[in-house]
Design a protein around this motif. Structure first.
Motif, PDB file in Angstrom:
ATOM      1  N   SER A 259      -6.926  -0.017   7.410  1.00 38.23           N
ATOM      2  CA  SER A 259      -6.254   1.174   7.947  1.00 38.23           C
ATOM      3  C   SER A 259      -7.169   2.393   7.919  1.00 38.23           C
ATOM      4  CB  SER A 259      -4.979   1.469   7.160  1.00 38.23           C
ATOM      5  OG  SER A 259      -4.009   0.492   7.439  1.00 38.23           O
TER       6      SER A 259
ATOM      7  N   PHE B  17       0.799  -1.218   0.000  1.00 40.75           N
ATOM      8  CA  PHE B  17       0.000   0.000   0.000  1.00 40.75           C
ATOM      9  C   PHE B  17       0.837   1.277   0.000  1.00 40.75           C
ATOM     10  CE2 PHE B  17      -3.063  -2.978   2.157  1.00 40.75           C
ATOM     11  CZ  PHE B  17      -3.989  -2.999   1.126  1.00 40.75           C
TER      12      PHE B  17
ATOM     13  N   ASN C  94      -6.863   0.330   1.188  1.00 35.52           N
ATOM     14  CA  ASN C  94      -6.548  -0.219   2.508  1.00 35.52           C
ATOM     15  C   ASN C  94      -7.685   0.081   3.493  1.00 35.52           C
ATOM     16  OD1 ASN C  94      -5.409  -1.115   4.879  1.00 35.52           O
ATOM     17  ND2 ASN C  94      -3.425  -0.143   4.518  1.00 35.52           N
TER      18      ASN C  94
END
Length: 188
Positions: free
Chosen positions: A139, A38, A136
């Motif tokens: 996150s 990422f 992501n």
């Protein structure tokens, strides 16, 4: 001037200013994390991890930390303040990677509390930004649990693994929002 030797800690986590000596302590964790999936940093080899740490230590606008989990008495990752803009009183929190075993245990939340408190209450910054790969979701949810506001998406602004051009979700927390967020999102 910003103190780059400050240790941030509570009863669960200790953020220790990153040093070259942390390389061997962080290498077992780095092998479990695909930071490059990422982000633009590759720590998949010991040489790459050494370079990652060296670059963090050389940068003028960075305060990097090794993350120590007091519950397990072990180093579990790294994080940093970056893109520190002392004139405009804005900085980023990011470059965070922690061991898979530590994810979901509350350590990241505690760590971000320490960093946000330090940025707003001790350094006097006006804004903290966090940028996360649009893909992501894990996150992004973690940052949203901090009370950060999604401010926009920078389209295809970072090159990641296999030359993929990621888009970054930009989150922010303002100094005047911090007292309320501290009570509503961290007072547990």
């Amino acid at each position: 001037m910003i103190n780059t030797t400050q240790i941030l800690e509570d009863n669960i986590v200790k953020l220790i200013p990153l040093e070259h000596s942390h390389t061997d302590l962080l290498w077992p964790v780095a092998q479990q994390v695909d930071l490059y999936k990422f982000g633009s940093s590759d720590i998949s080899t010991l040489i790459n991890l050494k370079e990652y740490i060296s670059n963090a230590l050389k940068a003028d606008n960075v305060i990097a930390f090794a993350i120590y989990d007091k519950r397990t008495s072990s180093y579990v990752g790294s994080t940093r303040f970056g893109n520190i803009d002392t004139k405009n009183k804005v900085l980023h929190i990011g470059w965070t990677w922690i061991s898979p075993a530590t994810q979901g245990t509350g350590l990241n939340h505690k760590m971000k509390f320490l960093m946000l408190s330090y940025a707003f209450e001790h350094l006097g910054f006006e804004k903290v930004e966090l940028r996360i790969d649009e893909r992501n979701i894990k996150s992004r949810k973690a940052v949203e649990k901090l009370g950060a506001s999604l401010e926009g998406i920078l389209r295809k602004n970072v090159t990641t693994k296999n030359n993929f051009r990621r888009s970054s979700c930009c989150y922010g927390i303002l100094k005047e929002e911090w007292p309320t967020l501290k009570q509503t999102h961290f007072n547990k």
